[in-house]
Design an enzyme around this catalytic site. Structure first.
Site, PDB file in Angstrom:
ATOM      1  N   GLU A   1       2.044   2.808  -0.233  1.00 48.74           N
ATOM      2  CA  GLU A   1       3.201   1.908  -0.078  1.00 48.74           C
ATOM      3  C   GLU A   1       4.487   2.594   0.378  1.00 48.74           C
ATOM      4  O   GLU A   1       5.235   2.048   1.202  1.00 48.74           O
ATOM      5  CB  GLU A   1       3.442   1.113  -1.369  1.00 48.74           C
ATOM      6  CG  GLU A   1       2.353   0.100  -1.714  1.00 48.74           C
ATOM      7  CD  GLU A   1       1.105   0.724  -2.337  1.00 48.74           C
ATOM      8  OE1 GLU A   1       1.177   1.893  -2.772  1.00 48.74           O
ATOM      9  OE2 GLU A   1       0.050   0.048  -2.386  1.00 48.74           O
TER      10      GLU A   1
ATOM     11  N   GLU B   1     -10.466  -8.007  -3.305  1.00 49.55           N
ATOM     12  CA  GLU B   1     -10.730  -6.683  -2.735  1.00 49.55           C
ATOM     13  C   GLU B   1     -11.667  -6.802  -1.532  1.00 49.55           C
ATOM     14  O   GLU B   1     -11.503  -6.095  -0.537  1.00 49.55           O
ATOM     15  CB  GLU B   1     -11.353  -5.743  -3.788  1.00 49.55           C
ATOM     16  CG  GLU B   1     -10.476  -5.456  -4.998  1.00 49.55           C
ATOM     17  CD  GLU B   1      -9.238  -4.601  -4.697  1.00 49.55           C
ATOM     18  OE1 GLU B   1      -8.978  -4.288  -3.524  1.00 49.55           O
ATOM     19  OE2 GLU B   1      -8.515  -4.284  -5.657  1.00 49.55           O
TER      20      GLU B   1
ATOM     21  N   THR C   1      -2.603  -6.641   4.034  1.00 48.38           N
ATOM     22  CA  THR C   1      -2.091  -5.769   2.971  1.00 48.38           C
ATOM     23  C   THR C   1      -2.870  -4.469   2.879  1.00 48.38           C
ATOM     24  O   THR C   1      -2.463  -3.544   2.188  1.00 48.38           O
ATOM     25  CB  THR C   1      -2.096  -6.511   1.616  1.00 48.38           C
ATOM     26  OG1 THR C   1      -1.312  -5.755   0.686  1.00 48.38           O
ATOM     27  CG2 THR C   1      -3.498  -6.696   1.064  1.00 48.38           C
TER      28      THR C   1
ATOM     29  N   GLU D   1       1.751   6.633 -10.742  1.00 48.13           N
ATOM     30  CA  GLU D   1       1.523   5.204 -10.571  1.00 48.13           C
ATOM     31  C   GLU D   1       2.787   4.390 -10.818  1.00 48.13           C
ATOM     32  O   GLU D   1       3.025   3.391 -10.181  1.00 48.13           O
ATOM     33  CB  GLU D   1       0.414   4.725 -11.519  1.00 48.13           C
ATOM     34  CG  GLU D   1      -0.975   4.887 -10.942  1.00 48.13           C
ATOM     35  CD  GLU D   1      -1.244   3.897  -9.818  1.00 48.13           C
ATOM     36  OE1 GLU D   1      -0.952   4.246  -8.651  1.00 48.13           O
ATOM     37  OE2 GLU D   1      -1.740   2.795 -10.080  1.00 48.13           O
TER      38      GLU D   1
END
Ligand code: DMJ
Length: 610
Positions: free
Chosen positions: A490, A168, A601, A454
């Site tokens: 995404e 992270e 990312t 999710e």
């Protein structure tokens, strides 16, 4: 294809992709591009979007067909401005209530530190602020990064046990610092503005910050005998470990998602060790299991063996696959081994994990040894974008090892497979990308909130697409349940790549629809945006429903959309940035592969050099 000019698609590759797009458009019942190039163009056609999915589902009553009509210039400007307003609202909430913390809790109006207390939102947001023209905000963020004790390990005040996820920190903080340097230095004809904080010296200082933070994290590699890094590091003691929940194993996504940041850091500092650490772990993965394109999720760092056989392109696996392709791109398309590993993995994913439900939804399943789980995470919605980027960048070459040095041996079978018919493969990849993006859109459009859970599962008897249960997956109190909406980027990321690839207006229209749902349900008037605990409405438990109802934060059908009180640090960095890019906000600068950029990312643009 010229390896020396990585910023253009060669004509043959572009023509082949366009041919595949045209074929797909011909066979598809949905609207499609009328553009004649691989990048988006303005079409004036109006389409009606009919979903390929069945409309008979009781739980998901049919919605009227979506009208796909290109925006006027004024509409486009207004949509771009609306996203910029959202960035300002999110940033202002953070500055007012959570400055210096990793994330904002917008309802309780305080900060949270989930990533080592390194001010993740500040650094995650820097390049977005710069790209969108928020110069004062950007300068305030840079000034903080260069002067705060929190990023100086000799002065830092730490709280609690100081354990943090190296992954992270690398994708958000190291990636954010490097991208702030890259976009500022290269994006304008005036690399340094001497009247502001944006000076060449300060930009070099950002690299030094990225370097000192990376140095702090390096024991994740140096403590490992196998070359596979540990996931967790104590920022005070530098002790390393893996989560017990993961059977003390390193996770695939975490070990495979340092490589872009480390590669760029090596380029900018001249110290090759960072790139070497990252690339070695990929090499180890290949050497141990050369035939497996799809790698299991957990790896023992003491000996690099797999623990279990769970495979997923969603949580815990996702960005390992993304980085194989992007490492090839960031290296100027020379390191053939990464492209090869990516194609090998995608071929396996499309042949073994791609399913279509009885109602016509195409999805990427997961498996555990021989058992298929008919479940798809929202996280896996990056796959259509990744496949599109592969097509845009010519990653489906002829399979020969024409690039630079490779120490990975490519199996003859794989080589032959890749040579059989590239056109068929390209249309397979495009077909999968288009259909998966369609499912990702429906993950939003089927919910009363218009926001995605999710993950979804599919009934094997009816084919019905179902949002995970409210309490399934850890939800209830913390907002991490299967039915929660956590600002994930995404699907929108994929719409941007597909818009660039096909020029199909439906991707912009879908993005706008999702953006409106975010504004309706997530915006907190006093500043910032919250996530939602149950995208289907209601939710029970957790408290606060009545109080928030009074605040009138956008409820549908009288139902309370219970809030999770978290503004994710990637909301500005990714979700809003990809919406802005999708709507054309960055078109003048061209923050894309064709103009020499690769997104990490966390959507931090890194410059392709050399
Ligand atoms: C981000 O931190 C990154 O995109 C990561 O790769 C996956 N999870 C979040 C966004 O959902």
């Amino acid at each position: 294809m010229s390896l020396s000019d990585p910023t253009t698609i060669d004509d043959d590759a572009a023509a082949e992709v366009q041919q595949a797009i045209n074929q797909l458009a011909h066979h598809s019942s949905s609207s499609s591009s009328s553009s004649s190039t691989t990048t988006a163009t303005t079409s004036t056609t109006t389409h009606t979007y009919h979903s390929a999915l069945s409309s008979s589902n009781q739980n998901h009553p049919p919605k009227p067909p979506l009208i796909i009509q290109p925006w006027t210039k004024e509409e486009q400007q207004s949509n771009i401005q609306a996203v910029k307003d959202a960035v300002q609202h999110a940033w202002q909430g953070y500055v007012t209530h959570a400055w210096g913390h990793d994330e904002l809790a917008p309802l309780s109006k305080q900060g949270k530190d989930s990533f080592g207390g390194l001010g993740a939102t500040i650094i995650d947001s820097m390049d977005t602020l710069y790209m969108m023209g928020f110069r004062d905000e950007y300068c305030k963020a840079v000034e903080w990064a260069l002067t705060t004790d929190q990023l100086d390990f000799n002065l830092r005040h730490n709280s609690g046990d100081d354990d943090a996820s190296a992954f992270e920190i690398i994708i958000r903080v190291v990636g954010g610092l490097l991208a702030a340097h890259d976009v500022t230095f290269i994006s304008t004809s005036h690399p340094a503005d001497k009247d502001t904080i944006i000076t060449n010296n300060n930009l070099l200082a950002l690299i030094q910050k990225a370097k000192s933070i990376t140095e702090r994290l390096l024991p994740i590699y140096t403590n490992s005998k196998s070359g596979i890094p540990y996931n967790i590091i104590n920022l005070t003691t530098q002790a390393t470990k893996n989560p017990r929940l993961n059977l003390n194993a390193s996770s695939l996504a975490e070990l495979g998602t340092h490589q872009l940041e480390f590669y760029r850091l090596s380029q900018l500092t001249g110290d090759e060790k960072y790139a070497a650490f990252g690339q070695n772990s990929i090499q180890v993965m290949h050497d141990k299991y050369p035939k497996d394109g799809l790698k299991p999720l957990f790896i023992d760092p003491t000996n690099a063996t797999f623990i279990g056989r769970k495979v997923s392109l969603g949580a815990v696996g996702d960005s390992y696959y993304e980085y194989l392709l992007k490492l090839w791109l960031l290296g100027g398309r020379r390191e053939e081994k990464y492209r090869y590993m990516w194609v090998q993995a995608m071929d396996a994913a499309l042949s073994r994990l791609l399913f279509t439900s009885k109602q016509g939804a195409t999805y990427i399943a997961e498996f555990d040894r021989y058992t298929v789980k008919h479940k798809m995470d929202h996280l896996a919605c990056f796959v259509p974008g990744m496949l599109s980027l592969g097509l845009l960048s010519g990653a489906l070459g002829n399979g020969t090892n024409s690039g630079g040095e490779s120490t990975i041996t490519i199996s003859t079978t794989a080589n032959n497979n890749n040579n059989i018919n590239n056109n068929i493969k390209k249309s397979q990849y495009l077909d999968a990308a288009v259909k998966l993006a369609d499912t990702c859109y429906h993950m939003y459009s089927y919910q009363p909130s218009g926001l995605s859970p999710e993950f979804i599962t599919f009934s094997m008897t009816t084919g019905e697409m179902m949002a995970g249960n409210y309490n399934n997956g850890g939800g209830g109190g913390g907002g991490g349940g299967a039915a929660s909406y956590l600002h994930r980027p995404e699907a929108i990321e994929s719409f941007w790549y597909l818009w660039r690839l096909t020029g199909d207006w439906k991707y912009r229209i879908w993005g706008l629809e999702i953006f409106k749902s975010i504004e309706k349900h997530c915006k907190v008037e006093s500043g910032g945006y919250t996530g939602i605990k149950n995208v289907r409405g209601g939710g029970g438990g957790g408290g606060g429903g009545k109080k928030r109802k009074k605040e009138g934060e956008g409820e549908e059908g009288g139902e309370v959309m219970e809030k999770d009180d978290t503004q994710q640090s990637f909301f500005i960095a990714e979700t809003l940035k990809y919406l802005w890019l999708l709507f054309g906000g960055g078109d003048d600068e061209g923050w894309d592969w064709e103009n020499g950029w690769v997104m990490n990312t966390e959507a931090h643009p890194l410059r392709v050099v050399g």
